[in-house]
Design a protein around this motif. Sequence first.
Motif, PDB file in Angstrom:
ATOM      1  N   VAL A 284       0.869  -1.176   0.000  1.00 24.17           N
ATOM      2  CA  VAL A 284       0.000   0.000   0.000  1.00 24.17           C
ATOM      3  C   VAL A 284       0.902   1.220   0.000  1.00 24.17           C
ATOM      4  O   VAL A 284       1.731   1.389   0.901  1.00 24.17           O
ATOM      5  CB  VAL A 284      -0.918   0.016   1.237  1.00 24.17           C
ATOM      6  N   LEU A 285       0.751   2.073  -1.011  1.00 18.72           N
ATOM      7  CA  LEU A 285       1.552   3.288  -1.136  1.00 18.72           C
ATOM      8  C   LEU A 285       0.602   4.474  -1.269  1.00 18.72           C
ATOM      9  O   LEU A 285       0.046   4.720  -2.336  1.00 18.72           O
ATOM     10  CB  LEU A 285       2.476   3.185  -2.352  1.00 18.72           C
ATOM     11  N   ASP A 286       0.409   5.178  -0.180  1.00 15.37           N
ATOM     12  CA  ASP A 286      -0.522   6.317  -0.133  1.00 15.37           C
ATOM     13  C   ASP A 286       0.213   7.506   0.475  1.00 15.37           C
ATOM     14  O   ASP A 286       0.015   7.845   1.642  1.00 15.37           O
ATOM     15  CB  ASP A 286      -1.755   5.945   0.689  1.00 15.37           C
ATOM     16  N   PRO A 287       1.082   8.161  -0.305  1.00 20.43           N
ATOM     17  CA  PRO A 287       1.936   9.213   0.257  1.00 20.43           C
ATOM     18  C   PRO A 287       1.244  10.555   0.353  1.00 20.43           C
ATOM     19  O   PRO A 287       0.253  10.814  -0.347  1.00 20.43           O
ATOM     20  CB  PRO A 287       3.081   9.281  -0.766  1.00 20.43           C
ATOM     21  N   PRO A 288       1.764  11.444   1.193  1.00 21.25           N
ATOM     22  CA  PRO A 288       1.289  12.831   1.169  1.00 21.25           C
ATOM     23  C   PRO A 288       1.776  13.490  -0.113  1.00 21.25           C
ATOM     24  O   PRO A 288       2.690  12.990  -0.779  1.00 21.25           O
ATOM     25  CB  PRO A 288       1.961  13.446   2.404  1.00 21.25           C
ATOM     26  N   SER A 289       1.175  14.607  -0.464  1.00 19.21           N
ATOM     27  CA  SER A 289       1.604  15.317  -1.674  1.00 19.21           C
ATOM     28  C   SER A 289       3.011  15.881  -1.519  1.00 19.21           C
ATOM     29  O   SER A 289       3.766  15.992  -2.487  1.00 19.21           O
ATOM     30  CB  SER A 289       0.623  16.444  -2.005  1.00 19.21           C
ATOM     31  N   PHE A 290       3.370  16.203  -0.273  1.00 20.19           N
ATOM     32  CA  PHE A 290       4.698  16.743  -0.004  1.00 20.19           C
ATOM     33  C   PHE A 290       5.121  16.329   1.397  1.00 20.19           C
ATOM     34  O   PHE A 290       4.310  16.320   2.320  1.00 20.19           O
ATOM     35  CB  PHE A 290       4.711  18.264  -0.128  1.00 20.19           C
ATOM     36  N   ALA A 291       6.387  15.950   1.559  1.00 18.95           N
ATOM     37  CA  ALA A 291       6.911  15.599   2.873  1.00 18.95           C
ATOM     38  C   ALA A 291       8.389  15.974   2.941  1.00 18.95           C
ATOM     39  O   ALA A 291       9.086  15.985   1.922  1.00 18.95           O
ATOM     40  CB  ALA A 291       6.733  14.106   3.146  1.00 18.95           C
ATOM     41  N   ARG A 292       8.853  16.260   4.153  1.00 21.81           N
ATOM     42  CA  ARG A 292      10.262  16.591   4.363  1.00 21.81           C
ATOM     43  C   ARG A 292      10.802  15.741   5.509  1.00 21.81           C
ATOM     44  O   ARG A 292      10.149  15.593   6.546  1.00 21.81           O
ATOM     45  CB  ARG A 292      10.430  18.069   4.680  1.00 21.81           C
ATOM     46  N   PHE A 293      11.985  15.166   5.330  1.00 24.69           N
ATOM     47  CA  PHE A 293      12.584  14.329   6.368  1.00 24.69           C
ATOM     48  C   PHE A 293      14.095  14.429   6.267  1.00 24.69           C
ATOM     49  O   PHE A 293      14.675  14.155   5.217  1.00 24.69           O
ATOM     50  CB  PHE A 293      12.139  12.866   6.201  1.00 24.69           C
ATOM     51  N   LYS A 294      14.718  14.858   7.377  1.00 31.86           N
ATOM     52  CA  LYS A 294      16.175  14.974   7.442  1.00 31.86           C
ATOM     53  C   LYS A 294      16.747  15.767   6.264  1.00 31.86           C
ATOM     54  O   LYS A 294      17.735  15.383   5.626  1.00 31.86           O
ATOM     55  CB  LYS A 294      16.823  13.585   7.500  1.00 31.86           C
ATOM     56  N   GLY A 295      16.070  16.886   5.957  1.00 31.10           N
ATOM     57  CA  GLY A 295      16.551  17.748   4.893  1.00 31.10           C
ATOM     58  C   GLY A 295      16.216  17.299   3.490  1.00 31.10           C
ATOM     59  O   GLY A 295      16.546  17.986   2.514  1.00 31.10           O
ATOM     60  N   LYS A 296      15.562  16.160   3.350  1.00 31.53           N
ATOM     61  CA  LYS A 296      15.185  15.652   2.031  1.00 31.53           C
ATOM     62  C   LYS A 296      13.692  15.874   1.801  1.00 31.53           C
ATOM     63  O   LYS A 296      12.887  15.718   2.718  1.00 31.53           O
ATOM     64  CB  LYS A 296      15.512  14.159   1.913  1.00 31.53           C
ATOM     65  N   ASN A 297      13.344  16.217   0.570  1.00 36.88           N
ATOM     66  CA  ASN A 297      11.949  16.471   0.224  1.00 36.88           C
ATOM     67  C   ASN A 297      11.374  15.328  -0.611  1.00 36.88           C
ATOM     68  O   ASN A 297      12.077  14.720  -1.415  1.00 36.88           O
ATOM     69  CB  ASN A 297      11.816  17.770  -0.577  1.00 36.88           C
ATOM     70  N   PHE A 298      10.082  15.052  -0.391  1.00 33.46           N
ATOM     71  CA  PHE A 298       9.340  14.118  -1.233  1.00 33.46           C
ATOM     72  C   PHE A 298       8.199  14.880  -1.859  1.00 33.46           C
ATOM     73  O   PHE A 298       7.386  15.491  -1.163  1.00 33.46           O
ATOM     74  CB  PHE A 298       8.799  12.934  -0.421  1.00 33.46           C
ATOM     75  N   ASN A 299       8.136  14.863  -3.192  1.00 32.58           N
ATOM     76  CA  ASN A 299       7.103  15.555  -3.939  1.00 32.58           C
ATOM     77  C   ASN A 299       6.469  14.552  -4.895  1.00 32.58           C
ATOM     78  O   ASN A 299       7.164  13.953  -5.716  1.00 32.58           O
ATOM     79  CB  ASN A 299       7.726  16.723  -4.713  1.00 32.58           C
ATOM     80  N   VAL A 300       5.150  14.345  -4.787  1.00 34.08           N
ATOM     81  CA  VAL A 300       4.519  13.284  -5.582  1.00 34.08           C
ATOM     82  C   VAL A 300       4.666  13.505  -7.085  1.00 34.08           C
ATOM     83  O   VAL A 300       4.756  12.539  -7.845  1.00 34.08           O
ATOM     84  CB  VAL A 300       3.016  13.107  -5.236  1.00 34.08           C
ATOM     85  N   ARG A 301       4.701  14.737  -7.524  1.00 32.91           N
ATOM     86  CA  ARG A 301       4.822  14.987  -8.964  1.00 32.91           C
ATOM     87  C   ARG A 301       6.130  14.427  -9.522  1.00 32.91           C
ATOM     88  O   ARG A 301       6.152  13.873 -10.620  1.00 32.91           O
ATOM     89  CB  ARG A 301       4.747  16.487  -9.253  1.00 32.91           C
ATOM     90  N   GLU A 302       7.202  14.560  -8.755  1.00 32.93           N
ATOM     91  CA  GLU A 302       8.522  14.157  -9.237  1.00 32.93           C
ATOM     92  C   GLU A 302       8.937  12.767  -8.767  1.00 32.93           C
ATOM     93  O   GLU A 302       9.628  12.037  -9.485  1.00 32.93           O
ATOM     94  CB  GLU A 302       9.572  15.172  -8.782  1.00 32.93           C
ATOM     95  N   HIS A 303       8.538  12.401  -7.569  1.00 32.27           N
ATOM     96  CA  HIS A 303       9.139  11.241  -6.919  1.00 32.27           C
ATOM     97  C   HIS A 303       8.245  10.006  -6.817  1.00 32.27           C
ATOM     98  O   HIS A 303       8.743   8.923  -6.496  1.00 32.27           O
ATOM     99  CB  HIS A 303       9.604  11.630  -5.506  1.00 32.27           C
ATOM    100  N   LEU A 304       6.937  10.159  -7.085  1.00 29.66           N
ATOM    101  CA  LEU A 304       6.053   9.022  -6.850  1.00 29.66           C
ATOM    102  C   LEU A 304       6.315   7.862  -7.806  1.00 29.66           C
ATOM    103  O   LEU A 304       6.474   6.719  -7.365  1.00 29.66           O
ATOM    104  CB  LEU A 304       4.584   9.452  -6.931  1.00 29.66           C
ATOM    105  N   MET A 305       6.346   8.099  -9.094  1.00 28.88           N
ATOM    106  CA  MET A 305       6.475   6.996 -10.039  1.00 28.88           C
ATOM    107  C   MET A 305       7.829   6.281  -9.943  1.00 28.88           C
ATOM    108  O   MET A 305       7.870   5.040 -10.029  1.00 28.88           O
ATOM    109  CB  MET A 305       6.187   7.463 -11.461  1.00 28.88           C
TER     110      MET A 305
END
Length: 317
Positions: free
Chosen positions: A221-242
């Motif tokens: 199950v992969l249900d991420p937030p649209s944006f997240a930050r952890f230890k200085g790293k960013n997760f953005n669904v537009r760029e990083h999800l696929m």
Amino acid sequence: MKDLINNLDAAYKRRAPLLGVTEAFRIVNGAPDGFPGMTLDKFGDRYQIQFFGDELLREKNAVVAAVAEKFAPVCLVIKERLSRSGKSLENPPMEVAVGRAEDSVGVVREGSAKFHIDLLDTVNPGLFLDMRHIRLEMGERAADRRMLNLFSYTCAFSVHGRLGGAEISTNADISAKILDKGRENYALNGLEPKQGEFFRGNAVEYVHWAQKKDLKFDAIVLDPPSFARFKGKNFNVREHLMPLVADCATLLNKGGLFMVSSNYSEFNLSKFSRDALAAVASVHSSAKTLWNKSQDIDFVGSGHTKDSCLVATLIEV
């Protein structure tokens, strides 16, 4: 106020099919239910109003009176999701309009599962209502599977999975507080955590670690937030999800299931599902889509506003 009560009554009747399934659902989803810029969620005998615009905020007292008369809530919490300048607020002002602050905490049933909720704990009380129908189905499909629940939040998918007979369901989330709530939900349902079921950390890092350890799962199950930050790293669904979908696919056993979803308002369901299938097929050439879904029947008008959108796809490899 009579018109407000009539609209509430009509909206509630439209959700009647859910009454035998759950104690938690959305009664009002904005303009399609006659309440522009407003939502009303039911969590058992506790209720939450959210204002996403000022259309009805000016009539807040009348709206509260109508909800109180119609539903007699133990607790009613109001959240203003937009600033006066129209900017979205992730930490909205909250007001207990009916009841006491301590009344905001309770337990709700969803299918065969129970979950803790707290209406005053940030934006979401602990259970994302628009994922209910998908949680229930994944629970039904979980028997004898090894599950992985990424960005697990309060572990609702895993609770349904374990109740459905999953061998194990590993939860990965960056928040220790949220994982503790997941453990509380396990205990509430009589589930004993198994070794390795709770991982505090970046879900992306967990996937890469699992690849190195050659860990395999039968359902993800992969249900991420649209944006997240952890230890200085960013997760953005537009760029990083696929790319993450493709990485996750390496962890799936043959015959495994992969549910990918997002609430990012700019995603189109048909393109999202095609992209997700292509990412999984880059690892498993036989991958096929079992279904594509949006929000359930309580989210009338889903996809027409930024605060009511969901794209979800289930893939089998």
